[in-house]
Design a protein around this motif. Structure first.
Motif, PDB file in Angstrom:
ATOM      1  N   ASN A  15      49.584   8.468  12.924  1.00 51.00           N
ATOM      2  CA  ASN A  15      49.663   8.808  11.499  1.00 51.00           C
ATOM      3  C   ASN A  15      49.671  10.939  11.741  1.00 51.00           C
ATOM      4  O   ASN A  15      49.006  10.985  12.812  1.00 51.00           O
ATOM      5  CB  ASN A  15      48.545   8.421  10.351  1.00 51.00           C
ATOM      6  N   SER A  16      49.449  10.964  10.105  1.00 47.25           N
ATOM      7  CA  SER A  16      49.286  12.869  10.397  1.00 47.25           C
ATOM      8  C   SER A  16      48.151  13.221  10.842  1.00 47.25           C
ATOM      9  O   SER A  16      47.802  14.199  10.786  1.00 47.25           O
ATOM     10  CB  SER A  16      49.601  13.104   9.186  1.00 47.25           C
ATOM     11  N   ASP A 102      53.539   7.353   9.019  1.00 44.57           N
ATOM     12  CA  ASP A 102      52.335   8.162   7.885  1.00 44.57           C
ATOM     13  C   ASP A 102      52.296   7.105   6.890  1.00 44.57           C
ATOM     14  O   ASP A 102      52.405   7.678   5.450  1.00 44.57           O
ATOM     15  CB  ASP A 102      52.930   9.475   7.611  1.00 44.57           C
TER      16      ASP A 102
END
Length: 161
Positions: A15-16, A102
């Motif tokens: 993810n981010s 994300d």
């Protein structure tokens, strides 16, 4: 005659924050792993990765960032109680993909297909080395070594969207 390896794909979804998605297997409580699954006859690994990601965790809009340059093998330990369809194999040969997504762990649909994970969560990449079953540890060490720099590069540049 030696048993063959089963062709399989594995997906490391990050993810981010640079954390990776792991799932706790229904049949191995306390053991967390990346989504993975078999390649169907005539299916290319890339398509298998997308299908398995959808089936296991319900993710369909992840972006493939990188593909591990070679296949990675691991052997099933003697002690493992294999399902009948896996008994004919000595282990798995896996093509691994690094994907960016994300979403949130709670957005995952674990019952999209046959449920394999009790629950999923995002964790720092290095942590997967202490949560995976021991017979897959070598594979996971290779993944961390190869994929971690790619995640860091991606985080510096940001998503391409």
């Amino acid at each position: 005659m030696d048993k063959p390896y089963r062709k399989n794909v594995g997906m490391v979804v990050f993810n981010s924050k640079g954390e990776v998605l792991v799932g706790e297997r229904l049949n191995f409580k306390g053991s967390w792993q990346f989504p993975q699954g078999g390649i169907d006859d005539g299916e290319d690994p890339n398509s298998a990765a997308r299908r398995e990601l959808l089936e296991e965790v319900g993710i369909q809009n992840a972006e493939i960032i990188y593909e591990y340059p070679s296949w990675i093998n691991y052997d099933f330990p003697e002690s493992l109680h294999l399902s009948s369809n896996l008994k004919k194999y000595r282990g798995q040969t896996q093509k691994w993909y690094l994907l960016y997504w994300d979403g949130k762990a709670e957005d995952c649909d674990l019952t999209a297909h046959e449920q394999e994970f009790e629950r999923v969560r995002f964790i720092p990449f290095q942590e997967c080395l202490s949560t995976v079953v021991s017979f897959k540890l070598d594979v996971y060490q290779k993944l961390v070594q190869e994929f971690e720099p790619k995640i860091l590069d991606f985080m510096k540049k940001g998503p391409s969207t």
